[in-house]
Design an enzyme around this catalytic site. Structure first.
Site, short mmCIF file in Angstrom:
data_model
loop_
_atom_site.label_atom_id
_atom_site.label_comp_id
_atom_site.label_asym_id
_atom_site.label_seq_id
_atom_site.Cartn_x
_atom_site.Cartn_y
_atom_site.Cartn_z
N GLY A 1 0.81 -1.20 0.00
CA GLY A 1 0.00 0.00 0.00
C GLY A 1 0.85 1.25 0.00
O GLY A 1 2.06 1.22 -0.21
N GLY B 1 1.72 4.83 2.14
CA GLY B 1 1.66 5.53 3.42
C GLY B 1 1.83 7.02 3.23
O GLY B 1 1.75 7.55 2.11
N GLY B 2 2.09 7.72 4.33
CA GLY B 2 2.22 9.17 4.27
C GLY B 2 3.43 9.62 3.48
O GLY B 2 3.40 10.66 2.83
N PHE B 3 4.51 8.82 3.53
CA PHE B 3 5.74 9.21 2.85
C PHE B 3 5.95 8.50 1.53
O PHE B 3 6.65 9.00 0.66
CB PHE B 3 6.95 8.91 3.75
CG PHE B 3 7.19 9.98 4.78
CD1 PHE B 3 6.76 11.27 4.58
CD2 PHE B 3 7.85 9.67 5.96
CE1 PHE B 3 6.99 12.25 5.52
CE2 PHE B 3 8.09 10.65 6.90
CZ PHE B 3 7.66 11.95 6.69
N GLY B 4 5.42 7.30 1.38
CA GLY B 4 5.72 6.59 0.14
C GLY B 4 5.02 5.25 0.05
O GLY B 4 4.00 5.01 0.71
N ASN B 5 5.58 4.36 -0.76
CA ASN B 5 4.99 3.05 -1.03
C ASN B 5 5.70 1.96 -0.22
O ASN B 5 6.90 2.06 0.06
CB ASN B 5 5.09 2.73 -2.52
CG ASN B 5 4.44 3.82 -3.37
OD1 ASN B 5 3.36 4.28 -3.05
ND2 ASN B 5 5.13 4.23 -4.44
N VAL B 6 4.95 0.91 0.08
CA VAL B 6 5.51 -0.22 0.82
C VAL B 6 5.25 -1.49 0.02
O VAL B 6 4.12 -1.74 -0.42
CB VAL B 6 4.89 -0.36 2.23
CG1 VAL B 6 5.56 -1.50 2.99
CG2 VAL B 6 5.03 0.94 3.00
N LYS C 1 10.16 0.09 2.20
CA LYS C 1 9.42 1.34 2.14
C LYS C 1 10.23 2.33 1.30
O LYS C 1 11.41 2.57 1.55
CB LYS C 1 9.21 1.89 3.55
CG LYS C 1 8.23 3.05 3.63
CD LYS C 1 7.94 3.38 5.09
CE LYS C 1 6.93 4.51 5.21
NZ LYS C 1 6.65 4.85 6.62
N ASP D 1 2.50 10.09 16.42
CA ASP D 1 1.45 9.71 15.46
C ASP D 1 0.97 8.28 15.74
O ASP D 1 0.82 7.48 14.83
CB ASP D 1 1.98 9.83 14.03
CG ASP D 1 0.84 9.78 13.00
OD1 ASP D 1 -0.28 10.17 13.36
OD2 ASP D 1 1.09 9.33 11.87
#
Length: 738
Positions: free
Chosen positions: A22, A24-29, A44, A146
């Site tokens: 999926g 996330g806030g910073f990038g892809n995993v 990530k 967070d």
């Protein structure tokens, strides 16, 4: 994160790309697997369009992860050689982490069964894992900032699920636009001082942790989860320090409360302690939050609790007790006596297998250790409380307190509710029916425990009955043999009286022995055996369990779940207001069925209790009869030994009469007038007539022969009575009762 299917396979040496987990806030995993070792890692990758500040945070997160080592913090891994060049689209380093196959906590919370909160065991395991991780981070001067369900992942351990924190060192930019667009969701977990851009410390993680735990307990976030930022902030800041929930009722009123709302899955004792802890964690002021008594120390005390759950079968209520390490069952029974008014002497505490808890045993043997079992289980150990002094169980049904939403729609089922309220009310309806079903299942477990206890005692009774019958047969045979041999001796005695040896005293003693032997065989064996045989059909009858009819509750639960599932899966454009008529009908049917079946259940439980009492009354009776027969057997042996001694004394007297140089008879014996004396004073053997000498010799020879035969018979009788090889009890003369 939403998982994305692969468009095409991709490899990096032995590593193969398996799936995209999926964004996330910073990038892809993405998930990669080593074809040689089958090791899996998550990679990530940072997005190129990040601001310079967020790029710095990205690098900071990698640095933090590389120096941390804790079981509840996701571990960093080495980036495989060549993957940076293959995958990276910018100059930012890749982040490699251990892969946790259980998904994140949000995915787990979204399971339909968790709509009204997770199971008690799952909550306690989460508390243990995340509190341990936070204390570790704080001790390393790291504030997460967070903490939310999306940033907690699950991994299956050897015995249970393990929770791990991810996304370290990251906090979103809180500019005005993000406040307006993304408040519902992530920002619900942010402490007020972060939203207000004030200075903060580790207590921001306290607020996030408390909010997260509240959601895990109840299924929803504590403070007006659907409101927009500005009205949310203005309303929630009005809460008192001890308020842990602010919600909008179905009537449109905003309510504040210091208590956890129903429904949830916590027991009463844990519920009270968690409310106190949440009041500490969810204070609006960071200066007060988590400071009184140290929130983590207080939580550790909660997690160390040894809890024993006792189901009172008289009232169908569960009592929860905190027990000390060295507390005995007897001590626990005194506490139960105060709560139930059942004297400790009348209490029987059974495990599900029907085993009774011994008073001197430790009570902690019944406590639940969530470090050893999967907290998602529903079949947790219970102790079942019965009142041994009563055989009449009357249903004392106190209906469960229905959730507030259910009570509201009961008054007007046709009232239209907004979609979000309708969905939550539907989930509460399903949870209410499931709770009734589980209450019913627990009662069945208690009935099973009572039945297993009954069968265990009945098995003991059956063994004692077999022993009693076998011993009775041995005793009867010994008595008959004794009487027969005694009659033979008495007949022989009568025959030899013509020789001149007789004793009325001895004859009287033998007759008394005969009466004593007859009385030894009189035991109430037949009556007891008949009483036990009458009991067995009743025991077989209670095992048929005609009260097992919980299928209706399962059916109603299934219908409520299907209704809830259809409501949740509606497309957004179809999510319109609706009424609650079907929900109310299902809940009403479940409650009525439970009340009706409860009467039948307690009638059956009373029959089981009556059978148990009859068994328990018979056990000491059978034991008494067996003990009486053991004593009677010893009496018979002593009679036989006494008779043997009397015979030997008789023979001794006879011998002395034959060989004594003095005429006359010993005391109690008489000589027949027809038999001349063998030796008389003043006469010598030479002076006797030859015919008299011959007659005396013949008489002496006859008497010696009689003595020899009598001694042989006596020895044989004694040996047979002692050995009784054919009556040692090796044979079972009675079939088992069961």
């Amino acid at each position: 994160m939403n998982r994305v299917p692969l468009q095409q396979p991709q490899n990096c040496g032995p590593w193969e790309l398996k799936e995209r987990l999926g964004t996330g806030g910073f990038g892809n995993v993405t998930r990669w697997q080593n074809k040689d070792t089958e090791e899996q890692i998550a990679i990530k990758q940072c997005r190129q369009e990040l601001s310079d500040r967020n790029k710095e945070r990205w690098c900071l997160e990698i640095q933090i992860m590389n120096r941390l080592d804790h079981v509840n913090v996701v571990a960093a891994r080495e980036v495989p050689e060549g993957m940076q060049q293959l995958v990276a689209t910018n100059d930012l380093p890749l982040m490699a982490m251990e892969y946790c196959q259980g998904g994140d906590l949000r995915k787990y919370l979204n399971i339909l069964e968790n709509c009204c909160g997770m199971r008690e065991g799952s909550i306690l395991i989460l508390l243990r894992d995340i509190s341990s991780a936070l204390m570790y981070l704080h001790s390393n001067r790291i504030i997460h900032r967070d903490l939310k369900p999306e940033n907690i992942v699950l991994q299956q351990g050897e015995k249970r699920l393990i929770h791990k924190i991810i996304d370290l060192g990251y906090a979103k930019e809180l500019d005005q636009s993000s406040l307006c667009t993304s408040f519902v969701g992530t920002l619900q977990y942010l402490a007020p001082e972060l939203i207000e851009r004030q200075k903060y410390d580790v207590t921001v993680d306290y607020w996030s942790f408390g909010t997260l735990v509240f959601e895990c307990i109840t299924g929803f976030r504590p403070f007006l989860p659907t409101w927009q930022p500005v009205p949310w902030h203005n309303k929630v800041r009005l809460k008192q320090d001890d308020d842990i929930v602010v919600y909008e009722s179905l009537a449109g009123e905003v309510c504040f409360s210091k208590h956890l709302p129903q429904p949830n899955n916590l027991n009463s004792l844990l519920l009270e302690k968690m409310e106190s802890w949440l009041q500490l964690m969810l204070k609006w002021s960071p200066r007060k939050r988590g400071k009184e008594g140290n929130s983590f120390s207080q939580l550790e005390l909660i997690l160390q609790l040894k809890l024993v759950h006792v189901l009172n079968m008289m009232s169908a209520k569960i009592l929860t007790y905190k027990v000390a390490e060295d507390e005995t069952v007897a001590s626990l029974q005194l506490r139960i006596e105060k709560d139930t008014n059942i004297p400790a002497a009348n209490q029987e505490l059974l495990l599900e297998a029907g085993l009774a808890l011994e008073p001197q045993a430790l009570a902690t043997q019944c406590a639940i250790d969530y470090t050893e079992i999967d907290g998602r289980r529903t079949d947790l150990p219970l102790v079942f409380l019965f009142d041994c002094s009563s055989c009449s169980y009357e249903p004392q049904f106190a209906p469960r307190t229905l959730p507030e939403n259910i009570r509201f729609v009961q008054t007007d089922p046709k009232h239209l509710l907004p979609y979000s309220n309708l969905r939550r009310t539907c989930g509460q309806a399903w949870h209410t029916i499931r709770s009734l079903k589980e209450d019913w299942q627990r009662l069945q477990q208690g009935q099973k425990a009572a039945l297993m206890s009954l069968l265990r005692h009945n098995s003991s009774l059956s063994k004692q009955k077999n022993e009693m019958v076998s011993m009775y047969q041995r005793l009867t045979a010994k008595q008959e043999f004794f009487s027969t041999s005694l009659h033979v001796d008495m007949d022989k005695y009568q025959e030899q009286t013509s020789t001149g040896i007789a004793s009325e005293k001895l004859l009287g003693v033998w007759r008394e022995m005969e009466q004593t032997a007859i009385s030894c065989s009189k035991a109430k064996v037949v009556e007891l055996e008949e009483e036990m045989m009458k009991l067995q059909p009743d025991i077989v009858d209670v095992q048929r369990q005609p009260w097992r009819s919980g299928e209706t509750l399962e059916t109603l639960e299934g219908k409520a779940m299907e209704l809830f599932r259809n409501l949740r899966e509606k497309p957004r454009e179809q999510r319109c207001p609706g009424d609650s008529q079907e929900l109310v009908r299902l809940v009403l049917q479940a409650v009525q069925f439970y009340e009706r079946k409860l009467k039948d259940f307690y009638t059956h439980l009373s029959k089981t209790a009556v059978c148990r009492r009859r068994v328990m009354e018979l056990l000491p009776k059978v034991e008494g009869v067996v003990q009486e027969m053991v004593e009677n057997e010893q009496v018979l042996m002593s009679l036989q030994e006494r008779r043997q001694k009397e015979l030997w004394n008789l023979l001794k007297v006879a011998c002395s009469k034959v060989r004594s140089p003095v005429s006359g008879s010993p005391d109690g014996l008489r000589t027949s007038s027809s038999v001349p004396p063998l030796l008389t004073t003043g006469h010598s053997l030479q002076q006797l007539d030859e015919s008299l000498v011959e007659e005396s010799k013949a008489y002496e020879s006859h008497l010696q022969s009689l003595m020899h035969n009598t001694m042989q018979e006596s020895v044989g009788s004694m040996e047979m009575l002692r050995e009784w090889v054919w009556l040692r009890g090796d044979q079972n003369f009675s079939s088992d009762l069961s």
